[in-house]
Design a protein around this motif. Sequence first.
Motif, PDB file in Angstrom:
ATOM      1  N   ARG A   1      40.675  46.694  44.607  1.00 27.96           N
ATOM      2  CA  ARG A   1      39.184  46.582  44.910  1.00 27.96           C
ATOM      3  C   ARG A   1      38.378  46.705  43.365  1.00 27.96           C
ATOM      4  O   ARG A   1      39.038  47.497  42.738  1.00 27.96           O
ATOM      5  N   PHE A   2      37.343  46.107  43.291  1.00 30.28           N
ATOM      6  CA  PHE A   2      36.823  46.086  41.980  1.00 30.28           C
ATOM      7  C   PHE A   2      35.456  47.125  42.101  1.00 30.28           C
ATOM      8  O   PHE A   2      34.953  47.255  43.295  1.00 30.28           O
ATOM      9  N   ARG A   3      35.250  47.654  41.157  1.00 24.60           N
ATOM     10  CA  ARG A   3      34.244  48.831  41.123  1.00 24.60           C
ATOM     11  C   ARG A   3      32.978  48.024  41.782  1.00 24.60           C
ATOM     12  O   ARG A   3      31.961  48.390  42.371  1.00 24.60           O
ATOM     13  N   ASP A   4      32.662  46.744  41.266  1.00 26.73           N
ATOM     14  CA  ASP A   4      31.709  45.895  41.512  1.00 26.73           C
ATOM     15  C   ASP A   4      32.099  44.672  41.967  1.00 26.73           C
ATOM     16  O   ASP A   4      32.420  43.896  41.125  1.00 26.73           O
ATOM     17  N   GLU A   5      32.383  44.298  43.241  1.00 24.15           N
ATOM     18  CA  GLU A   5      33.107  43.127  43.648  1.00 24.15           C
ATOM     19  C   GLU A   5      32.030  41.973  43.355  1.00 24.15           C
ATOM     20  O   GLU A   5      32.688  40.917  43.070  1.00 24.15           O
ATOM     21  N   ARG A   6      30.909  41.963  43.493  1.00 23.86           N
ATOM     22  CA  ARG A   6      29.993  40.962  43.267  1.00 23.86           C
ATOM     23  C   ARG A   6      30.110  40.198  42.074  1.00 23.86           C
ATOM     24  O   ARG A   6      30.174  39.064  41.809  1.00 23.86           O
ATOM     25  N   ALA A   7      29.932  41.237  41.120  1.00 20.71           N
ATOM     26  CA  ALA A   7      30.186  40.852  39.502  1.00 20.71           C
ATOM     27  C   ALA A   7      31.544  40.165  39.451  1.00 20.71           C
ATOM     28  O   ALA A   7      31.646  39.095  38.674  1.00 20.71           O
ATOM     29  N   ALA A   8      32.561  40.579  39.986  1.00 23.92           N
ATOM     30  CA  ALA A   8      33.766  40.122  39.779  1.00 23.92           C
ATOM     31  C   ALA A   8      33.727  38.534  40.478  1.00 23.92           C
ATOM     32  O   ALA A   8      34.350  37.559  39.706  1.00 23.92           O
ATOM     33  N   ARG A   9      33.284  38.412  41.408  1.00 22.42           N
ATOM     34  CA  ARG A   9      33.047  37.151  42.428  1.00 22.42           C
ATOM     35  C   ARG A   9      32.251  36.044  41.309  1.00 22.42           C
ATOM     36  O   ARG A   9      32.644  35.199  41.074  1.00 22.42           O
ATOM     37  N   ASN A  10      31.185  36.697  40.954  1.00 20.97           N
ATOM     38  CA  ASN A  10      30.352  35.739  40.114  1.00 20.97           C
ATOM     39  C   ASN A  10      31.157  35.411  38.958  1.00 20.97           C
ATOM     40  O   ASN A  10      30.847  34.185  38.555  1.00 20.97           O
TER      41      ASN A  10
ATOM     42  N   PHE B   1      37.994  49.493  35.955  1.00 22.37           N
ATOM     43  CA  PHE B   1      36.875  48.371  36.607  1.00 22.37           C
ATOM     44  C   PHE B   1      37.613  48.234  37.759  1.00 22.37           C
ATOM     45  O   PHE B   1      36.984  47.710  39.071  1.00 22.37           O
ATOM     46  N   VAL B   2      38.983  48.634  38.131  1.00 20.35           N
ATOM     47  CA  VAL B   2      39.595  48.225  39.300  1.00 20.35           C
ATOM     48  C   VAL B   2      40.236  49.440  39.944  1.00 20.35           C
ATOM     49  O   VAL B   2      40.690  50.545  39.367  1.00 20.35           O
ATOM     50  N   ASP B   3      40.353  49.363  41.327  1.00 17.01           N
ATOM     51  CA  ASP B   3      40.996  50.425  41.993  1.00 17.01           C
ATOM     52  C   ASP B   3      42.133  49.841  42.842  1.00 17.01           C
ATOM     53  O   ASP B   3      42.219  48.871  43.798  1.00 17.01           O
ATOM     54  N   VAL B   4      43.543  50.052  42.264  1.00 22.25           N
ATOM     55  CA  VAL B   4      44.495  49.679  42.688  1.00 22.25           C
ATOM     56  C   VAL B   4      45.226  50.125  43.959  1.00 22.25           C
ATOM     57  O   VAL B   4      46.190  49.521  44.392  1.00 22.25           O
ATOM     58  N   ASN B   5      44.496  51.436  44.107  1.00 21.37           N
ATOM     59  CA  ASN B   5      45.568  52.177  45.103  1.00 21.37           C
ATOM     60  C   ASN B   5      45.121  51.906  46.452  1.00 21.37           C
ATOM     61  O   ASN B   5      45.359  52.794  47.424  1.00 21.37           O
ATOM     62  N   ILE B   6      44.364  50.948  47.133  1.00 20.75           N
ATOM     63  CA  ILE B   6      43.734  51.038  48.350  1.00 20.75           C
ATOM     64  C   ILE B   6      44.844  50.352  49.232  1.00 20.75           C
ATOM     65  O   ILE B   6      44.710  50.568  50.424  1.00 20.75           O
ATOM     66  N   HIS B   7      45.979  49.704  48.890  1.00 18.59           N
ATOM     67  CA  HIS B   7      46.922  49.266  49.808  1.00 18.59           C
ATOM     68  C   HIS B   7      48.374  49.757  49.366  1.00 18.59           C
ATOM     69  O   HIS B   7      48.752  49.709  48.139  1.00 18.59           O
ATOM     70  N   PRO B   8      49.307  50.265  50.363  1.00 20.32           N
ATOM     71  CA  PRO B   8      50.554  50.672  49.893  1.00 20.32           C
ATOM     72  C   PRO B   8      51.313  49.823  49.090  1.00 20.32           C
ATOM     73  O   PRO B   8      52.247  50.113  48.230  1.00 20.32           O
ATOM     74  N   THR B   9      51.154  48.358  49.389  1.00 21.05           N
ATOM     75  CA  THR B   9      52.200  47.864  48.547  1.00 21.05           C
ATOM     76  C   THR B   9      51.479  47.164  47.229  1.00 21.05           C
ATOM     77  O   THR B   9      51.821  46.200  46.368  1.00 21.05           O
ATOM     78  N   LYS B  10      50.207  47.565  47.201  1.00 28.63           N
ATOM     79  CA  LYS B  10      49.629  47.640  45.829  1.00 28.63           C
ATOM     80  C   LYS B  10      49.177  46.235  45.401  1.00 28.63           C
ATOM     81  O   LYS B  10      48.694  46.034  44.301  1.00 28.63           O
ATOM     82  N   ARG B  11      49.250  45.102  46.365  1.00 30.37           N
ATOM     83  CA  ARG B  11      48.661  43.721  45.580  1.00 30.37           C
ATOM     84  C   ARG B  11      47.179  43.923  46.149  1.00 30.37           C
ATOM     85  O   ARG B  11      46.357  43.346  45.372  1.00 30.37           O
TER      86      ARG B  11
END
Length: 622
Positions: free
Chosen positions: A313-322, A300-310
């Motif tokens: 991104r969710f596959r479905d951002e809206r679903a996570a937010r809701n 469900f998650v993409d952890v590798n978008i930021h070099p410091t890994k914090r």
Amino acid sequence: MPTQTDIAPVRILPDDVANKIAAGEVVERPASVVKELVENALDARATRITVRVVAAGRRLIEVIDNGHGMSEQNALLAVERHATSKIRKATDLEAVITMGFRGEALASIASVSRFELVTRRAQDASATRLRIDGGILRDVEQTGAPVGTRVSVNRLYFNTPVRAKFLKGITTELGHCIDVVQRHALAREGVGFQFLHNDKMLLDVPEHATLRDRVALIWGLNFLSDMVELDDEEAGFRFSGIIGLPGLTRAARSHQFFLMNRRPVSNRSLQYGFEEGYRGLLTIGRHPVGIVRLEAHPRFVDVNIHPTKREIRFRDERAARNAVRLVVRRRLEQLAPKPSVPVRETPDAPAPEEFVSEASPDTRAPEPPPRRAAPPPQWEAVEEVTAAAGESPPPPERPPEGPAQTELPGVARGAVAPVAPEAAYQPVGFFEEAPMQLFDTYLLVPGDDRLLIIDQHALHERLNYDNLVAELADREYESQQLAVPIVVEVAPSQVRLMESNLDVLERLGVVVEPFGGSTFQVTAICHLYDEAGVRDLIYRALDELGQGDLFDGEDVMPDLLRLATRACKASVKAGDRLTPQERRGLLEGFRQLRPPYTCPHGRPIIVELTQRQMEKSFKRVQ
Ligand code: ADP
Ligand code: MG
């Protein structure tokens, strides 16, 4: 502890993998080093991690763990750039669940410091020690050491003086270091954390501390009474953690933590969803607090978008937010079936079912200091006396005080008319009788051509505030020596904060002395305070002082004085029936007030209903 076969040996990354991974700045500041080393320790499945820093990390950063350690060969590989045991080929990136995977942290750190690594695996008779100076391997030897790893980073940036220059002051850098450790300590149940600065223990979270214990140790005991646990499921996410009641707020998002599959992460959708869960329950400009833990399949998650890994991104951002919003809302609604209905203000009783709505904003926490100028009066709004007279308007901003005021700031608009200040004064000046009390909350003061409605609690708070400010500004103010000192226990992480702010507390009229460890005692207080409220005042002041960029700049005194007002004796609350004498006393106090007519938190003290408005309502005039 894992068995040996669990542990992949360190290997040099093939180039394509290395290139796929964003090369980030690993060692931006001491706290970044702390972060990398702590994450490595967690990856090595340590259950106890000790972080020692000297001179806020500029002299020494040392991280000691009881994790699985490394063989000599792996230790040597570990300090090579792009050595990592965590990724073997690019496709593994998707399934990375460990903290670190870039394989360059140790190498980078060792290139800008005098670096020492001592490590031992359970099955080895001796430990490996290697020393690197500014990236040059000096020696490797066998030595005695417990199982686990100790990394010592001495004199960070000794060979890059320009870099060293960019470091901020001790308190700022130290603050960032503590912050890193605290985040992990909040995130990692099952792992004990210690943090020492110049050999002084600032944080000691035992391995078996629960999340509640951790919150108490890190944010302070006073937080816990206003927080509730989460335990829910939504849209494929499993939720746990602990969140603040709507009355427990901060001026910044400093006390919001999100953990995805046990890792601290930052993500906008989670943040928005969390705050949306509190919509309508918080004062404008305040932020809720909480530690929200989500669990879901790593897919469900993409952890590798930021070099410091914090960043994740969710596959479905809206679903996570809701999902976050729904879960938070559900939890809050369990406590108060209709949180959107304004509940009467009871400022000093932190019962969980009491909600703060926008109509009663300061039940538990102070609002941000009202700084901007008031908006121009909305004359249109005056044209109609609406049926919504019972509804409070949003709190107006408090304008800077000064003689050049033409409108009556703080007079609520909507059902009421802003008029020249002298007009408001007039009727009050001539009024002799005790004003009538309505709903045990408002004082009614009829004048020649208008009715003034005064909020007794807002007025009393304001009077207390003015009184306190005047009293404390007076060098000779009366302080009351306490026969029995009040003992105050603070969270270990707050000891330093407390010690460095004793003078601030004294300026607030509270004389505090260290009493050993994390214990302090209050020996004298300003005579305006009620003894019973002093401990709470200290806790709240510490919270406030601990916020932001850790007490660099920015005058916090006005905020602190607002907080301190709560500790004043005999506060008149909404819902208190007042004697005629008390009512007269309040009115007398009102007469002495100078604009703006707002309580210390910026809410109006007075609204008015003019004769003309009444006539229009009754259709006597157009
Ligand atoms: P990464 O963590 O991205 O793999 P690092 O440079 O931080 O890269 O670490 C390199 C390797 O060194 C890690 O993959 C791990 O195998 C090993 N290592 C580092 N720190 C520790 C530790 N505290 N305990 C055991 N192994 C460690
Ligand atoms: Mg690492």
